[in-house]
Write a protein that holds these residues in place. Structure first.
Motif, PDB file in Angstrom:
ATOM      1  N   LEU A  14       0.839  -1.194   0.000  1.00  0.00           N
ATOM      2  CA  LEU A  14       0.000   0.000   0.000  1.00  0.00           C
ATOM      3  C   LEU A  14       0.875   1.247   0.000  1.00  0.00           C
ATOM      4  CD1 LEU A  14      -3.041   0.803   0.372  1.00  0.00           C
ATOM      5  CD2 LEU A  14      -2.582   0.930   2.807  1.00  0.00           C
ATOM      6  N   ILE A  18       1.305   3.994  -3.087  1.00  0.00           N
ATOM      7  CA  ILE A  18       0.977   5.406  -2.927  1.00  0.00           C
ATOM      8  C   ILE A  18       2.181   6.269  -3.283  1.00  0.00           C
ATOM      9  CG2 ILE A  18       0.482   7.192  -1.214  1.00  0.00           C
ATOM     10  CD1 ILE A  18      -1.466   5.294   0.074  1.00  0.00           C
ATOM     11  N   LYS A  35      -2.779  10.692   2.822  1.00  0.00           N
ATOM     12  CA  LYS A  35      -3.557   9.585   2.219  1.00  0.00           C
ATOM     13  C   LYS A  35      -3.461   8.329   3.074  1.00  0.00           C
ATOM     14  CE  LYS A  35      -2.971  10.871  -2.598  1.00  0.00           C
ATOM     15  NZ  LYS A  35      -2.031  10.646  -3.724  1.00  0.00           N
ATOM     16  N   MET A  39      -6.436   6.412   5.166  1.00  0.00           N
ATOM     17  CA  MET A  39      -6.752   4.990   5.011  1.00  0.00           C
ATOM     18  C   MET A  39      -6.745   4.301   6.360  1.00  0.00           C
ATOM     19  SD  MET A  39      -4.709   3.774   1.679  1.00  0.00           S
ATOM     20  CE  MET A  39      -5.309   4.131   0.053  1.00  0.00           C
ATOM     21  N   ARG A  42      -9.922   5.040   8.334  1.00  0.00           N
ATOM     22  CA  ARG A  42     -11.115   4.255   7.970  1.00  0.00           C
ATOM     23  C   ARG A  42     -10.999   2.803   8.445  1.00  0.00           C
ATOM     24  NH1 ARG A  42     -10.628   7.585   3.361  1.00  0.00           N
ATOM     25  NH2 ARG A  42      -9.382   6.008   2.320  1.00  0.00           N
ATOM     26  N   PHE A 121       0.032   5.346   8.564  1.00  0.00           N
ATOM     27  CA  PHE A 121      -1.130   4.465   8.575  1.00  0.00           C
ATOM     28  C   PHE A 121      -1.543   4.110  10.004  1.00  0.00           C
ATOM     29  CE2 PHE A 121      -3.246   0.361   8.435  1.00  0.00           C
ATOM     30  CZ  PHE A 121      -4.172   0.541   7.420  1.00  0.00           C
TER      31      PHE A 121
ATOM     32  N   GLU B  13      -9.393  -0.886   1.137  1.00  0.00           N
ATOM     33  CA  GLU B  13      -8.769   0.427   0.961  1.00  0.00           C
ATOM     34  C   GLU B  13      -7.822   0.424  -0.235  1.00  0.00           C
ATOM     35  OE1 GLU B  13      -9.132   3.389   2.481  1.00  0.00           O
ATOM     36  OE2 GLU B  13     -10.794   2.543   3.617  1.00  0.00           O
ATOM     37  N   LEU B  14      -7.059  -0.641  -0.327  1.00  0.00           N
ATOM     38  CA  LEU B  14      -6.095  -0.787  -1.418  1.00  0.00           C
ATOM     39  C   LEU B  14      -6.822  -0.747  -2.760  1.00  0.00           C
ATOM     40  CD1 LEU B  14      -3.062  -1.524  -1.856  1.00  0.00           C
ATOM     41  CD2 LEU B  14      -3.756  -3.890  -1.948  1.00  0.00           C
ATOM     42  N   TYR B  17      -8.324   2.639  -3.497  1.00  0.00           N
ATOM     43  CA  TYR B  17      -7.313   3.629  -3.835  1.00  0.00           C
ATOM     44  C   TYR B  17      -6.838   3.454  -5.269  1.00  0.00           C
ATOM     45  CZ  TYR B  17      -3.257   6.584  -3.787  1.00  0.00           C
ATOM     46  OH  TYR B  17      -2.358   7.562  -4.098  1.00  0.00           O
ATOM     47  N   MET B  39       0.379  -6.919  -6.863  1.00  0.00           N
ATOM     48  CA  MET B  39       0.552  -6.719  -5.421  1.00  0.00           C
ATOM     49  C   MET B  39       0.320  -8.030  -4.682  1.00  0.00           C
ATOM     50  SD  MET B  39      -1.265  -3.157  -4.574  1.00  0.00           S
ATOM     51  CE  MET B  39      -0.449  -1.606  -4.897  1.00  0.00           C
TER      52      MET B  39
END
Lengths: 154, 154
Positions: A14, A18, A35, A39, A42, A121, B13-14, B17, B39
């Motif tokens: 992740l 990004i 960002k 994440m 959430r 994160f 989330e991944l 995004y 991934m």
């Protein structure tokens, strides 16, 4: 052991994604941190809902914070927070002496500058969890040798 | 229960995004699937290394596949594959009757078109794991009511 690895690997992917998908300018760096933090927020919200489904109402803020240090932290990082301190005026310091997401980084001081992106994160995770428990907070992380997560209620 | 939720939330989330950061054109869709699959591949590679650290060498391909169905699947999805079939010529069908990443989707047929993006990461996971065990494969997923992961060795 492999269970926690799943989270670590996924988190790494992740983060890498990004950072790769955005420009690598200085100004972008802050945006990427945000960002990741969002994440985490959430995910933290979702997780705490599951975790507290059958839990009794928390007595007070300190009680809430202890839950974060024990149950929440164990759920995510498979260990408890090592040390919780507070000034009883809304500042809590959660210290993890073996923070999983940093344990793969080399120990040298020169790598410390990369730490923030490994921590964003997790800061979001805690902020999201607390938010759903009715505690508005600012969560920041500091790394000395091993990282501490510093929490400040607003 | 919350442990598996962490993976689910993070995966969501991944996925979100990747889909948000890219254009939503038709052509982009395939590219996003590939990103997710890649991934998954890397995560699968990492995971299988940890999982097989203390495991005896596998007898044959079927033995390898059983490990994927039991240990690997349990590590990621907290349950075993429900059904493993093979034609003994390199095609394996792994059936999961309650695939976690789809269990939150509404059951209606009209949502099936969204399924591929929920499955790409997991296909990559399996391909990555097998790749590190010396089995080159093509992994695709099919959803009828509940998803099946179809594996084809090349």
């Amino acid at each position: 052991m492999a269970d926690e690895a799943l989270f670590q690997f996924l988190h790494y992917e992740l983060m890498q994604y990004i950072y790769k998908s955005a420009d690598s300018k200085e100004t972008e760096n802050g945006r990427n941190i945000t960002k990741l933090e969002n994440m985490g927020f959430r995910v933290g919200q979702g997780l705490i809902e599951r975790l507290t489904k059958d839990t009794a109402r928390f007595k007070d803020e300190l009680d809430t914070m202890k839950f974060i240090c024990k149950d929440f932290w164990t759920c995510v990082f498979k260990k408890q927070i090592d040390n919780l301190r507070t000034n009883h005026q809304g500042i809590y310091v959660l210290q993890d002496n073996k923070f999983r997401l940093l344990s793969q980084l080399s120990a040298g001081k020169q790598y410390l500058e990369h730490a923030p992106k490994y921590l964003a994160f997790s800061c979001g995770l805690v902020r999201g969890a607390l938010s759903n428990l009715g505690v508005k907070s600012i969560v920041t992380a500091e790394v000395s040798v091993m990282p501490t997560i510093l929490l400040q209620k607003i």
